[in-house]
Design a protein around this motif. Structure first.
Motif, PDB file in Angstrom:
ATOM      1  N   PRO A   1      42.528  21.370 -52.114  1.00  0.00           N
ATOM      2  CA  PRO A   1      41.556  22.085 -51.272  1.00  0.00           C
ATOM      3  C   PRO A   1      40.557  22.907 -52.078  1.00  0.00           C
ATOM      4  CG  PRO A   1      43.705  23.144 -51.138  1.00  0.00           C
ATOM      5  CD  PRO A   1      43.900  21.871 -51.919  1.00  0.00           C
ATOM      6  N   LEU A   2      41.023  23.454 -53.203  1.00  0.00           N
ATOM      7  CA  LEU A   2      40.116  24.235 -54.048  1.00  0.00           C
ATOM      8  C   LEU A   2      40.397  23.884 -55.505  1.00  0.00           C
ATOM      9  CD1 LEU A   2      37.868  26.356 -53.656  1.00  0.00           C
ATOM     10  CD2 LEU A   2      39.552  28.082 -54.274  1.00  0.00           C
ATOM     11  N   ASP A   3      39.537  23.077 -56.060  1.00  0.00           N
ATOM     12  CA  ASP A   3      39.701  22.671 -57.458  1.00  0.00           C
ATOM     13  C   ASP A   3      38.918  23.617 -58.355  1.00  0.00           C
ATOM     14  OD1 ASP A   3      40.330  20.739 -59.648  1.00  0.00           O
ATOM     15  OD2 ASP A   3      38.144  20.643 -59.683  1.00  0.00           O
ATOM     16  N   GLY A   4      39.590  24.012 -59.448  1.00  0.00           N
ATOM     17  CA  GLY A   4      38.948  24.970 -60.361  1.00  0.00           C
ATOM     18  C   GLY A   4      39.037  26.362 -59.808  1.00  0.00           C
TER      19      GLY A   4
ATOM     20  N   GLY B   1      51.014  15.426 -67.909  1.00  0.00           N
ATOM     21  CA  GLY B   1      49.599  15.799 -67.998  1.00  0.00           C
ATOM     22  C   GLY B   1      49.413  17.071 -67.221  1.00  0.00           C
ATOM     23  N   LYS B   2      48.160  17.486 -67.037  1.00  0.00           N
ATOM     24  CA  LYS B   2      47.910  18.691 -66.241  1.00  0.00           C
ATOM     25  C   LYS B   2      47.483  18.309 -64.824  1.00  0.00           C
ATOM     26  CE  LYS B   2      45.619  22.797 -65.297  1.00  0.00           C
ATOM     27  NZ  LYS B   2      45.319  24.133 -65.694  1.00  0.00           N
ATOM     28  N   LEU B   3      46.612  17.318 -64.727  1.00  0.00           N
ATOM     29  CA  LEU B   3      46.043  16.983 -63.421  1.00  0.00           C
ATOM     30  C   LEU B   3      47.019  16.156 -62.607  1.00  0.00           C
ATOM     31  CD1 LEU B   3      42.515  16.231 -64.834  1.00  0.00           C
ATOM     32  CD2 LEU B   3      43.217  18.252 -63.552  1.00  0.00           C
TER      33      LEU B   3
ATOM     34  N   ARG C   1      30.844  20.460 -73.233  1.00  0.00           N
ATOM     35  CA  ARG C   1      30.867  21.296 -72.031  1.00  0.00           C
ATOM     36  C   ARG C   1      32.315  21.478 -71.587  1.00  0.00           C
ATOM     37  NH1 ARG C   1      26.466  22.247 -73.058  1.00  0.00           N
ATOM     38  NH2 ARG C   1      24.541  22.219 -71.842  1.00  0.00           N
ATOM     39  N   TRP C   2      32.625  22.608 -70.942  1.00  0.00           N
ATOM     40  CA  TRP C   2      33.929  22.766 -70.269  1.00  0.00           C
ATOM     41  C   TRP C   2      33.769  23.753 -69.135  1.00  0.00           C
ATOM     42  CZ3 TRP C   2      37.840  19.783 -69.775  1.00  0.00           C
ATOM     43  CH2 TRP C   2      39.018  20.256 -69.188  1.00  0.00           C
ATOM     44  N   VAL C   3      33.801  23.276 -67.884  1.00  0.00           N
ATOM     45  CA  VAL C   3      33.590  24.157 -66.732  1.00  0.00           C
ATOM     46  C   VAL C   3      34.914  24.671 -66.164  1.00  0.00           C
ATOM     47  CG1 VAL C   3      32.339  24.408 -64.541  1.00  0.00           C
ATOM     48  CG2 VAL C   3      31.641  22.640 -66.138  1.00  0.00           C
ATOM     49  N   ALA C   4      36.040  23.961 -66.482  1.00  0.00           N
ATOM     50  CA  ALA C   4      37.358  24.288 -65.919  1.00  0.00           C
ATOM     51  C   ALA C   4      37.434  23.991 -64.426  1.00  0.00           C
ATOM     52  CB  ALA C   4      37.781  25.724 -66.220  1.00  0.00           C
ATOM     53  N   SER C   5      36.549  23.133 -63.946  1.00  0.00           N
ATOM     54  CA  SER C   5      36.667  22.590 -62.591  1.00  0.00           C
ATOM     55  C   SER C   5      36.347  21.103 -62.713  1.00  0.00           C
ATOM     56  CB  SER C   5      35.675  23.272 -61.652  1.00  0.00           C
ATOM     57  OG  SER C   5      35.509  22.472 -60.487  1.00  0.00           O
ATOM     58  N   MET C   6      37.382  20.282 -62.478  1.00  0.00           N
ATOM     59  CA  MET C   6      37.202  18.839 -62.650  1.00  0.00           C
ATOM     60  C   MET C   6      36.068  18.309 -61.774  1.00  0.00           C
ATOM     61  SD  MET C   6      39.918  15.913 -61.752  1.00  0.00           S
ATOM     62  CE  MET C   6      40.100  14.447 -62.733  1.00  0.00           C
ATOM     63  N   VAL C   7      35.926  18.877 -60.575  1.00  0.00           N
ATOM     64  CA  VAL C   7      34.864  18.426 -59.678  1.00  0.00           C
ATOM     65  C   VAL C   7      33.498  18.606 -60.346  1.00  0.00           C
ATOM     66  CG1 VAL C   7      33.642  18.932 -57.525  1.00  0.00           C
ATOM     67  CG2 VAL C   7      36.129  18.783 -57.519  1.00  0.00           C
TER      68      VAL C   7
ATOM     69  N   ILE D   1      31.922  12.199 -71.005  1.00  0.00           N
ATOM     70  CA  ILE D   1      33.347  11.866 -70.961  1.00  0.00           C
ATOM     71  C   ILE D   1      34.120  13.159 -70.764  1.00  0.00           C
ATOM     72  CG2 ILE D   1      33.481  11.862 -73.511  1.00  0.00           C
ATOM     73  CD1 ILE D   1      35.721   9.706 -73.194  1.00  0.00           C
ATOM     74  N   PHE D   2      35.149  13.090 -69.905  1.00  0.00           N
ATOM     75  CA  PHE D   2      35.997  14.246 -69.590  1.00  0.00           C
ATOM     76  C   PHE D   2      37.431  13.858 -69.933  1.00  0.00           C
ATOM     77  CE2 PHE D   2      39.134  15.776 -66.514  1.00  0.00           C
ATOM     78  CZ  PHE D   2      38.982  17.150 -66.555  1.00  0.00           C
ATOM     79  N   MET D   3      38.120  14.746 -70.610  1.00  0.00           N
ATOM     80  CA  MET D   3      39.514  14.445 -70.972  1.00  0.00           C
ATOM     81  C   MET D   3      40.438  15.620 -70.656  1.00  0.00           C
ATOM     82  SD  MET D   3      38.905  12.623 -74.647  1.00  0.00           S
ATOM     83  CE  MET D   3      37.465  13.617 -74.994  1.00  0.00           C
TER      84      MET D   3
HETATM   85  P1  AHG Z   1      43.164  23.568 -59.825  1.00  0.00           P
HETATM   86  O1  AHG Z   1      42.265  24.758 -59.773  1.00  0.00           O
HETATM   87  O2  AHG Z   1      43.103  22.732 -58.575  1.00  0.00           O
HETATM   88  O3  AHG Z   1      44.579  23.897 -60.231  1.00  0.00           O
HETATM   89  O4  AHG Z   1      42.596  22.559 -60.912  1.00  0.00           O
HETATM   90  C1  AHG Z   1      42.153  23.005 -62.161  1.00  0.00           C
HETATM   91  C2  AHG Z   1      42.197  21.835 -63.089  1.00  0.00           C
HETATM   92  C3  AHG Z   1      40.913  21.076 -63.240  1.00  0.00           C
HETATM   93  O5  AHG Z   1      40.004  21.120 -62.243  1.00  0.00           O
HETATM   94  C4  AHG Z   1      40.323  21.589 -64.538  1.00  0.00           C
HETATM   95  O6  AHG Z   1      39.663  20.553 -65.184  1.00  0.00           O
HETATM   96  C5  AHG Z   1      41.505  22.072 -65.286  1.00  0.00           C
HETATM   97  O7  AHG Z   1      42.532  22.299 -64.369  1.00  0.00           O
HETATM   98  C6  AHG Z   1      41.220  23.332 -66.060  1.00  0.00           C
HETATM   99  O8  AHG Z   1      42.301  23.583 -66.847  1.00  0.00           O
HETATM  100  P2  AHG Z   1      42.301  24.709 -68.008  1.00  0.00           P
HETATM  101  O9  AHG Z   1      42.397  26.019 -67.307  1.00  0.00           O
HETATM  102  O10 AHG Z   1      43.522  24.355 -68.801  1.00  0.00           O
HETATM  103  O11 AHG Z   1      41.022  24.546 -68.792  1.00  0.00           O
END
Ligand code: AHG
Ligand code: MN
Ligand code: MN
Length: 344
Positions: A116-119, A277-279, A243-249, A261-263
């Motif tokens: 519901p809320l990513d990032g 993994g994390k996701l 870049r790193w926004v910390a929101s996959m969306v 590319i995003f990893m």
């Molecule tokens: P969520 O907020 O739904 O838990 O997802 C966050 C995810 C993803 O969107 C993002 O790419 C990644 O976690 C960020 O992780 P870090 O804080 O480790 O950078």
């Protein structure tokens, strides 16, 4: 709609006309998902005016701190999508088990999964957040669905997409017939088709990874990133941007707009904890993989196509490498080479 733009409602109805078996259920379900995202957009926009920032003081099933907005947005999705009779059940990042449709409502033939809320860590600092969703068919007993019904490979998705709450609110979705992007016109409360047929360039010179984990990375990822960082003086012979926004969306949206590319790979720290993994596969990895592949990009774990994984658990995690095709293939080839060396 107006100004020659197609509204998301019109777009969905016209898409459905091309499907012989369509009954209108799917159109109606997707409209409810769109409504959920409009409600969330409004809350995100108002922020602390409506007291939604900060921690909820609880943890989700994955042991992550829940923000107030994680819980509020989860409730918005449940309330908006439970009553119409299109769904057999729902599953989300914020609920341990599947959500059964309350007895007073009819049950339908689709399953909905969502983040519901990513990032959500971005919420309090007023940086972009999003919503991710995926629609599956319920292939078992739709009147009595179980978690097993959700354990379908990503290739089985009927529809997937995301909403991005950034400078403007956008919805990007696919039903397996390309990717289209819509922008919310706040004045009339409707999304208009602004980004038809989104495609990801095959090549890129921009990468996204959380480099604070670099000492835990596996060798193929280390090699790929080292080569990007070496730029024009290294093996690639070209400079890269990061870049790193910390929101996959937000990352996926950037990649759909200008490539990249995003990893979020598996690393030694995760392996030590027994995680993959994390996701999460069902409501982050698979929907984003569907969108990215439909836009001409690729999505892999580094070793296999994400959408071909047969899920074993509702909240299963997955390594994700996605974006411009040639770069994803390069990362996959580094995994192949290094895994072969390890066996030899
Ligand atoms: P969520 O907020 O739904 O838990 O997802 C966050 C995810 C993803 O969107 C993002 O790419 C990644 O976690 C960020 O992780 P870090 O804080 O480790 O950078
Ligand atoms: Mn997420
Ligand atoms: Mn989330």
């Amino acid at each position: 709609m107006h100004n020659g733009k197609t509204s998301i409602t019109q777009f969905i109805i016209e898409e459905q006309r091309h499907i012989d078996s369509a009954t209108g259920d799917f159109t109606s379900l997707l409209n409810d998902v769109v409504t959920s995202c409009k409600v969330i957009s409004n809350l995100v926009n108002q922020g602390e005016l409506v007291g939604v920032l900060g921690s909820a003081g609880s943890e989700n099933v994955q042991g992550e701190e829940q923000k107030k907005m994680d819980i509020i947005t989860n409730d918005v999705f449940l309330e908006t999508n439970q009553w119409a009779g299109h769904l057999a059940a729902m599953a989300s990042e914020e609920m341990d088990d599947i959500y059964h449709i309350p007895k007073q409502y009819p049950r339908g033939k689709y399953l909905l999964t969502f983040d519901p809320l990513d990032g959500s860590s971005n919420m309090d600092v007023n940086v972009s957040v999003g919503t991710i969703f995926s629609i599956l068919r319920c292939k078992g007993d739709c009147q009595n669905p179980t978690a097993e019904d959700f354990l379908q490979a990503g290739t089985e998705q009927v529809c997937a997409g995301y909403a991005l709450y950034g400078p403007s609110t956008m919805m990007v979705l696919t039903t397996g017939n390309g990717v289209n992007g819509f922008t919310l016109d706040q004045n009339i409360g409707e999304f208009a088709l602004t980004h038809p047929n989104m495609t990801i360039p095959e090549d890129t010179r921009e990468f996204a990874i959380n480099a604070s984990n670099s000492r835990f990375w596996e060798k193929p990822v280390q090699r790929y990133v080292d080569e990007c960082l070496a730029g024009s003086t290294g093996a690639r012979g070209e400079d890269f941007n990061m870049r790193w926004v910390a929101s996959m969306v937000a990352e996926v949206h950037r990649i759909l707009t200008r490539g990249g590319i995003f990893m979020y790979p598996i690393d030694e720290k995760m392996k030590a904890k027994g995680t993959e993994g994390k996701l999460r596969l069902l409501y982050e990895g698979n929907p984003m993989a569907f969108v990215v592949e439909q836009a001409g990009g690729a999505c892999s774990t580094g070793r296999e196509r994400v959408m071909e994984i047969n899920p074993k658990e509702l909240h299963q995690r997955v390594p994700v490498v996605l974006g411009s095709k040639n770069e994803v293939e390069r990362v996959v080839s580094y995994h192949k080479e290094m895994d072969a060396d390890a066996v030899a």
